[in-house]
Motif scaffolding. Structure first.
Motif, PDB file in Angstrom:
ATOM      1  N   ILE A   1      37.246  71.718  12.660  1.00 11.18           N
ATOM      2  CA  ILE A   1      37.793  71.355  13.903  1.00 11.18           C
ATOM      3  C   ILE A   1      36.886  70.262  14.393  1.00 11.18           C
ATOM      4  N   ILE A   2      37.345  69.394  14.556  1.00  7.24           N
ATOM      5  CA  ILE A   2      36.142  68.071  15.004  1.00  7.24           C
ATOM      6  C   ILE A   2      36.388  67.600  16.368  1.00  7.24           C
TER       7      ILE A   2
ATOM      8  N   ALA B   1      34.659  69.848  20.595  1.00  5.86           N
ATOM      9  CA  ALA B   1      35.315  70.559  19.468  1.00  5.86           C
ATOM     10  C   ALA B   1      35.245  71.836  19.661  1.00  5.86           C
ATOM     11  N   ARG B   2      34.637  72.713  20.493  1.00  3.11           N
ATOM     12  CA  ARG B   2      34.740  74.035  20.757  1.00  3.11           C
ATOM     13  C   ARG B   2      35.737  74.078  21.648  1.00  3.11           C
ATOM     14  N   GLU B   3      36.280  73.245  22.655  1.00  2.00           N
ATOM     15  CA  GLU B   3      37.394  73.303  23.545  1.00  2.00           C
ATOM     16  C   GLU B   3      38.783  73.312  22.760  1.00  2.00           C
ATOM     17  N   LYS B   4      38.618  72.436  21.669  1.00  2.00           N
ATOM     18  CA  LYS B   4      39.892  72.471  20.874  1.00  2.00           C
ATOM     19  C   LYS B   4      39.897  73.807  20.105  1.00  2.00           C
ATOM     20  N   GLN B   5      38.571  74.448  19.881  1.00  2.00           N
ATOM     21  CA  GLN B   5      38.992  75.546  18.969  1.00  2.00           C
ATOM     22  C   GLN B   5      39.519  76.641  19.854  1.00  2.00           C
ATOM     23  N   ALA B   6      39.228  76.932  20.915  1.00  2.00           N
ATOM     24  CA  ALA B   6      39.509  77.855  21.881  1.00  2.00           C
ATOM     25  C   ALA B   6      40.773  77.536  22.206  1.00  2.00           C
ATOM     26  N   TYR B   7      41.307  76.179  22.385  1.00  2.00           N
ATOM     27  CA  TYR B   7      42.741  76.164  22.732  1.00  2.00           C
ATOM     28  C   TYR B   7      43.573  76.471  21.681  1.00  2.00           C
ATOM     29  N   ILE B   8      43.382  75.839  20.260  1.00  2.00           N
ATOM     30  CA  ILE B   8      44.293  76.174  19.263  1.00  2.00           C
ATOM     31  C   ILE B   8      44.392  77.666  18.826  1.00  2.00           C
ATOM     32  N   ASN B   9      43.129  78.608  19.142  1.00  2.00           N
ATOM     33  CA  ASN B   9      43.195  79.931  18.666  1.00  2.00           C
ATOM     34  C   ASN B   9      43.806  80.516  19.775  1.00  2.00           C
TER      35      ASN B   9
ATOM     36  N   VAL C   1      29.888  69.379  11.392  1.00  2.00           N
ATOM     37  CA  VAL C   1      30.782  69.801  10.346  1.00  2.00           C
ATOM     38  C   VAL C   1      30.411  69.423   8.936  1.00  2.00           C
ATOM     39  N   ALA C   2      29.700  68.225   8.731  1.00  2.00           N
ATOM     40  CA  ALA C   2      29.222  67.846   7.432  1.00  2.00           C
ATOM     41  C   ALA C   2      28.292  68.762   7.075  1.00  2.00           C
TER      42      ALA C   2
END
Length: 427
Positions: free
Chosen positions: A276-277, A284-292, A368-369
């Motif tokens: 999740i980039i 990125a953390r907001e994207k993670q929380a949203y999709i989860n 991420v890398a």
């Protein structure tokens, strides 16, 4: 040349892959019934120099909740999709899942060998034994064999397929117009196998591909599954929670492969991660929380039930997952869930439905890398099974932002080493 990572994309012809909120993400295109979508995705992954893509397969709806709420399902047979994607690409490997529990060995061998030949030697077979009686019932089999017997049948299947695939000697096809001789029968070997579960007798009609025969991929986690993988697998798809779990699995499998008389370097261990980039770590953390948060709790329990092979919906959500007896189902899947520690059924189900309890690798492209580099260099894996959280955006952002960083660090190829999947894996 220094050791380099391997990448394989995890795909399903349906609304989700590992992440059960994926189809609900506003940027997921949900074009899984559009052939052009898959061809374009294959080209994107090839541009990112992925070793391969592969389709997991679900042979029927595991339960009504998964059907109703858009859980893990395969709405098309991936075989013709792989054939189409082969025509749209030149180098990327093309994997598909076929169960050893229902079809005759000859049918499996013929389909896979034909695809492998037509693709120029780029096909992989993800070998599964199946875990759900519903799959057996839709095939008219009533119920699955006991777990150990399923692996015994799988062993017989692989022995027959390998014998069929290696039945041609070089120069078997003569095709001499003047003499009228087409095949030199002396260069063809008959397969004659009679096992407890499967048999085959005859000469295999499909010529060998550029890589000889399909690459074998497998994902068993139980002791019997690991034994099977050590004997047959060239790629292993594993689900692990942490670097320590990855390292323990990696060491165990490499030792088993060596004991089986094979070169451990010829068995690549690929652990599953969800990248999740974001432009910043906070994004990125907001994207993670949203999709989860898109994961439906009822669907989550239904998903775990389908993987374990028993109905968990009648258990209370606060029951410790370690107190549930899953002997009738998939021991490997249950072991993966138990690795997460002292979770309740509800907690384990929610986490399982986001990434199947595998790491979500979250941050900027550089971060991420960095995380992937640690897993790789600390001998947690030989590479990664990349699973999306949105489609096709997860793969597009990864290939455009993370891949160039890994290439610059010398950790990832800039081009394919040859024309076949086996060449790519052994590079």
């Amino acid at each position: 040349m220094s050791r380099q990572m391997h990448f394989v994309a995890f795909l399903i012809v349906g609304p989700t892959s590992h992440h059960h909120g994926m189809w609900r993400h506003p940027e997921s295109e949900n074009r899984f019934l559009d052939p052009g979508f898959w061809e374009t995705l294959a080209q994107t992954l090839e541009a990112g120099r992925f070793d391969a893509l592969f389709f997991a397969d679900v042979l029927t709806f595991y339960n009504d909740t998964i059907m109703r709420k858009g859980g893990q399902m395969s709405l098309l047979d991936p075989v013709p999709l792989v054939a189409m994607m082969a025509r749209a690409t030149q180098r990327i490997g093309l994997g598909l899942t076929m169960s050893t529990s229902f079809l005759p060995a000859y049918s499996v061998a013929r389909t896979l060998a034909s695809l492998d030949f037509l693709s120029g030697g780029r096909v992989a077979w993800n070998v599964v034994t199946s875990t759900a009686d519903r799959e057996a019932q839709i095939h008219g089999a009533g119920e699955l064999l006991p777990r150990n017997e399923r692996y015994e049948r799988a062993d017989e299947m692989l022995k027959i397929c390998q014998d069929l695939w290696t039945g041609w000697s070089e120069g078997a096809i003569v095709m001499d117009k003047d003499s009228g001789r087409f095949i030199d029968e002396a260069q063809m070997r008959r397969t004659d196998f009679q096992g407890r579960y499967l048999s085959a007798n005859g000469v295999f009609p499909v010529p060998p591909s550029a890589q000889g025969h399909p690459v074998i991929m497998q994902a068993g986690s139980s002791p019997r599954g690991r034994e099977f993988a050590a004997e047959w697998a060239e790629m292993i798809f594993t689900l692990q929670h942490s670097l320590r779990d990855m390292q323990a699995f990696y060491t165990d499998i490499k030792e088993r492969v060596a004991k089986a008389g094979r070169n451990p370097d010829h068995c690549k261990i690929l652990t599953s991660v969800d990248p999740i980039i974001g432009e910043t770590e906070a994004i990125a953390r907001e994207k993670q929380a949203y999709i989860n948060d898109r994961v439906d709790p009822e669907l989550a329990v239904a998903l775990v039930s389908s993987h374990v092979g028993i109905d968990l919906s009648h258990y209370p959500l606060d029951k410790p997952i370690s107190d549930i007896n899953a002997e009738a189902g998939s021991r490997g899947s249950m072991d993966v869930i138990l690795q997460a520690g002292g979770l309740t059924l509800g907690e384990a189900a929610k986490r399982f439905a986001t990434s199947e309890l595998c790491p979500q690798v979250v941050g900027t492209a550089e971060q991420v890398a960095d995380q992937l580099q640690v897993f790789f260099e600390e001998k947690g894996c030989d590479g990664f099974i990349m699973t999306p959280t949105e489609m096709p955006g997860s793969f597009e952002s990864f290939t455009r932002s993370v891949v160039p960083i890994l290439q610059k660090r010398g950790l990832y190829r800039k081009d394919y080493p040859g024309t076949t999947l086996r060449q790519t894996l052994q590079d």
